[in-house]
Design an enzyme around this catalytic site. Structure first.
Site, PDB file in Angstrom:
ATOM      1  N   TYR A 136       0.789  -1.228   0.000  1.00 23.64           N
ATOM      2  CA  TYR A 136       0.000   0.000   0.000  1.00 23.64           C
ATOM      3  C   TYR A 136       0.823   1.281   0.000  1.00 23.64           C
ATOM      4  O   TYR A 136       0.261   2.366   0.016  1.00 23.64           O
ATOM      5  CB  TYR A 136      -0.949   0.009   1.214  1.00 23.64           C
ATOM      6  CG  TYR A 136      -2.189  -0.832   1.023  1.00 23.64           C
ATOM      7  CD1 TYR A 136      -2.108  -2.216   0.954  1.00 23.64           C
ATOM      8  CD2 TYR A 136      -3.443  -0.238   0.914  1.00 23.64           C
ATOM      9  CE1 TYR A 136      -3.241  -2.986   0.782  1.00 23.64           C
ATOM     10  CE2 TYR A 136      -4.582  -1.003   0.739  1.00 23.64           C
ATOM     11  CZ  TYR A 136      -4.478  -2.371   0.674  1.00 23.64           C
ATOM     12  OH  TYR A 136      -5.612  -3.135   0.503  1.00 23.64           O
ATOM     13  N   LYS A 187       2.821 -15.482   4.023  1.00 26.32           N
ATOM     14  CA  LYS A 187       3.046 -16.290   2.818  1.00 26.32           C
ATOM     15  C   LYS A 187       4.549 -16.466   2.694  1.00 26.32           C
ATOM     16  O   LYS A 187       5.151 -16.191   1.650  1.00 26.32           O
ATOM     17  CB  LYS A 187       2.406 -15.558   1.623  1.00 26.32           C
ATOM     18  CG  LYS A 187       2.214 -16.381   0.379  1.00 26.32           C
ATOM     19  CD  LYS A 187       1.242 -17.534   0.509  1.00 26.32           C
ATOM     20  CE  LYS A 187       1.373 -18.429  -0.702  1.00 26.32           C
ATOM     21  NZ  LYS A 187       0.684 -19.715  -0.579  1.00 26.32           N
ATOM     22  N   ASP A 220      -3.152 -18.854   2.774  1.00 26.83           N
ATOM     23  CA  ASP A 220      -4.136 -19.604   1.983  1.00 26.83           C
ATOM     24  C   ASP A 220      -4.815 -20.664   2.854  1.00 26.83           C
ATOM     25  O   ASP A 220      -6.033 -20.812   2.866  1.00 26.83           O
ATOM     26  CB  ASP A 220      -3.495 -20.211   0.717  1.00 26.83           C
ATOM     27  CG  ASP A 220      -2.111 -20.833   0.949  1.00 26.83           C
ATOM     28  OD1 ASP A 220      -1.601 -20.758   2.085  1.00 26.83           O
ATOM     29  OD2 ASP A 220      -1.557 -21.409  -0.007  1.00 26.83           O
ATOM     30  N   ASP A 244      -6.475  -7.079   4.667  1.00 26.78           N
ATOM     31  CA  ASP A 244      -7.628  -6.538   3.940  1.00 26.78           C
ATOM     32  C   ASP A 244      -8.524  -7.683   3.471  1.00 26.78           C
ATOM     33  O   ASP A 244      -9.746  -7.675   3.670  1.00 26.78           O
ATOM     34  CB  ASP A 244      -7.131  -5.721   2.744  1.00 26.78           C
ATOM     35  CG  ASP A 244      -8.267  -5.149   1.913  1.00 26.78           C
ATOM     36  OD1 ASP A 244      -9.218  -4.619   2.506  1.00 26.78           O
ATOM     37  OD2 ASP A 244      -8.198  -5.246   0.675  1.00 26.78           O
ATOM     38  N   ASP A 248     -12.492  -9.037   5.044  1.00 30.23           N
ATOM     39  CA  ASP A 248     -13.756  -9.234   4.321  1.00 30.23           C
ATOM     40  C   ASP A 248     -14.217 -10.685   4.449  1.00 30.23           C
ATOM     41  O   ASP A 248     -15.414 -10.961   4.601  1.00 30.23           O
ATOM     42  CB  ASP A 248     -13.624  -8.868   2.833  1.00 30.23           C
ATOM     43  CG  ASP A 248     -13.882  -7.380   2.555  1.00 30.23           C
ATOM     44  OD1 ASP A 248     -13.576  -6.559   3.449  1.00 30.23           O
ATOM     45  OD2 ASP A 248     -14.377  -7.043   1.466  1.00 30.23           O
TER      46      ASP A 248
HETATM   47  C1  IPM Z   1     -10.670  -1.164   3.074  1.00 28.04           C
HETATM   48  C2  IPM Z   1     -10.675  -0.870   1.601  1.00 28.04           C
HETATM   49  C3  IPM Z   1      -9.450  -0.032   1.235  1.00 28.04           C
HETATM   50  C4  IPM Z   1      -8.222  -0.861   1.535  1.00 28.04           C
HETATM   51  C5  IPM Z   1      -9.438   0.467  -0.229  1.00 28.04           C
HETATM   52  C6  IPM Z   1     -10.670   1.250  -0.580  1.00 28.04           C
HETATM   53  C7  IPM Z   1      -8.214   1.290  -0.515  1.00 28.04           C
HETATM   54  O1  IPM Z   1     -10.748  -2.049   0.875  1.00 28.04           O
HETATM   55  O2  IPM Z   1     -10.706  -0.220   3.879  1.00 28.04           O
HETATM   56  O3  IPM Z   1     -10.679  -2.340   3.446  1.00 28.04           O
HETATM   57  O4  IPM Z   1      -7.776  -1.666   0.721  1.00 28.04           O
HETATM   58  O5  IPM Z   1      -7.679  -0.707   2.631  1.00 28.04           O
HETATM   59 MN    MN Z   2     -11.093  -3.820   2.107  1.00 29.88          MN
END
Ligand code: IPM
Ligand code: MN
Ligand code: NAD
Length: 352
Positions: A136, A187, A220, A244, A248
């Site tokens: 990032y 990884k 993984d 990240d 999710d």
């Molecule tokens: C998050 C989002 C961001 C990230 C994006 C929008 C840059 O996916 O906050 O999880 O990857 O951190």
């Molecule tokens: Mn995200």
């Protein structure tokens, strides 16, 4: 008095931040917290109208004049490369050096998981995502873009300092919250430089916390195990991009993005709070956006700023709403964003 900068941003951001604010104001009216708000216009509209993404003045004010920042979401198809979103969101995470991205994954109502859990099992995981390094940083570049000979390089960066401080934060969190196990997702087999450093630092620091169980997993396999045995995980620490993705995935185990809050912290009290979800362009204006992720982010804000009672009340109100079926369509309900927000706010304001 907690001075809060609101940055509603794009898409459903303003819709969910409105409800988070309503709930914080309800907590104030019940006497659990004292808050003051100022709203910042930054997002796609502002960028397209002015050419400014965040700007030095706004950055300096967000840094100096507020105890906390509450963000909705940034991301808009009119800005296809996401430049403004990176400047705003990553600009604040990096610029304020908010190196801990804490993303709790908690099953708040048993019907919300798509998994079959044993009666005795629940899901309560703290994901600690590194927030200032990895892929990032923007390190890299392109050669001959748009041609058949295009070359693209994005470099992942890890520093001993950066890995050390976030791994330590994960172990400290485990100790503070009475958790038992810390898992590193990496990884190190395929990407030895960056993740080799992660693994060595993790194992070194683990020795300083003998009362905690420390384990490493290739990410993984970790993703697979999270789906098969989520109840065994406690604290998970991971590099930025892996964290990240894992967060999710974690959200998907407990009801989805509409319920996933987060805090970006530097451990000195500064913080940026935001739902894990994005601007959900498919939901804008429909009233179907779930405000609970934003509301739970506001609860994290309250907790980090010394208003634990307000945080507890807000979380309890969200749980009561879930159990009473006061839900948006993502959770199988038929209530609107505002109806859910008002219900939670009224529950908090009753103060019982
Ligand atoms: C998050 C989002 C961001 C990230 C994006 C929008 C840059 O996916 O906050 O999880 O990857 O951190
Ligand atoms: Mn995200
Ligand atoms: P998204 O999180 O916006 O949406 C993914 C899916 O989850 C969609 O189906 C959406 O309808 C659903 N969803 C998201 N939030 C919800 C909510 N509160 N209630 C109910 N359902 C919800 O992710 P995406 O579609 O990959 O990205 C859309 C835009 O948001 C992109 O521009 C992306 O870069 C941006 N984004 C921003 C952030 C952020 O600001 N922190 C995070 C992720 C994505």
């Amino acid at each position: 008095m907690i001075r809060i900068a609101l940055l509603p941003g794009d898409g459903i951001g303003p819709e969910v931040v409105r409800e988070a604010r309503r709930v914080l104001e309800a907590a104030e009216s019940a006497g659990w917290i004292s808050v003051e708000f100022e709203t910042f216009p930054h997002g796609a509209d502002h960028y397209l109208a002015t050419g400014e993404t965040l700007g030095e003045d706004a950055f300096a004010r967000l840094r100096d004049d507020f105890s906390a920042i509450l963000v909705g979401a940034v991301g808009d198809s009119r800005v296809p490369d996401g430049a403004h979103a990176r400047d705003i969101l990553l600009g604040l995470r990096f610029g304020l050096d908010l190196f801990v991205n804490l993303r709790p994954v908690r099953l708040r109502s048993r019907d919300l998981t798509p998994l079959r859990l044993a009666e005795s099992e629940t899901i309560d995981i703290a994901i600690v995502r590194e927030n200032t390094e990895g892929f990032y940083t923007g390190s890299g570049g392109s050669l001959r873009p748009g041609t058949a000979h295009e070359v693209a390089i994005s470099e992942s960066l890890a520093t001993r300092y950066g890995v050390d401080r976030v791994v330590r934060a994960a172990f400290e969190l485990a100790r503070r919250e009475g958790r038992r196990r810390v898992t590193l997702g990496d990884k190190a087999n395929a990407v030895p430089h960056v993740y080799g450093l992660w693994r060595r630092v993790f194992l070194e620091i683990a020795d300083e916390y003998p009362e905690l169980e420390a384990e490493t997993r290739y990410v993984d396999t970790l993703a697979m195990e999270l789906v098969r045995h989520p109840a065994r995980f406690d604290v998970i620490v991971a590099e930025n991009l892996l964290g990240d993705i894992l967060s999710d995935l974690g959200a998907g185990l407990v009801g989805g993005l509409g319920l996933a809050p987060s805090a970006n912290l530097d451990l000195s009290g500064r913080g940026l709070y935001e739902p894990v979800h994005g601007s959900a362009p498919d939901l804008v204006g429909s009233g179907a956006a779930n405000p609970m992720a934003a509301v739970l982010s506001a609860a994290m804000l309250a907790r980090e700023n010394g208003a634990a009672e307000a945080a507890d009340r807000i979380e309890a109100a969200v749980d009561r709403a879930l159990h009473a079926g006061i839900r948006t369509p993502d959770l199988g309900g038929d209530r609107s964003t505002e109806e859910v927000g008002r219900w939670i706010a009224e529950d908090v304001a009753r103060g019982d």
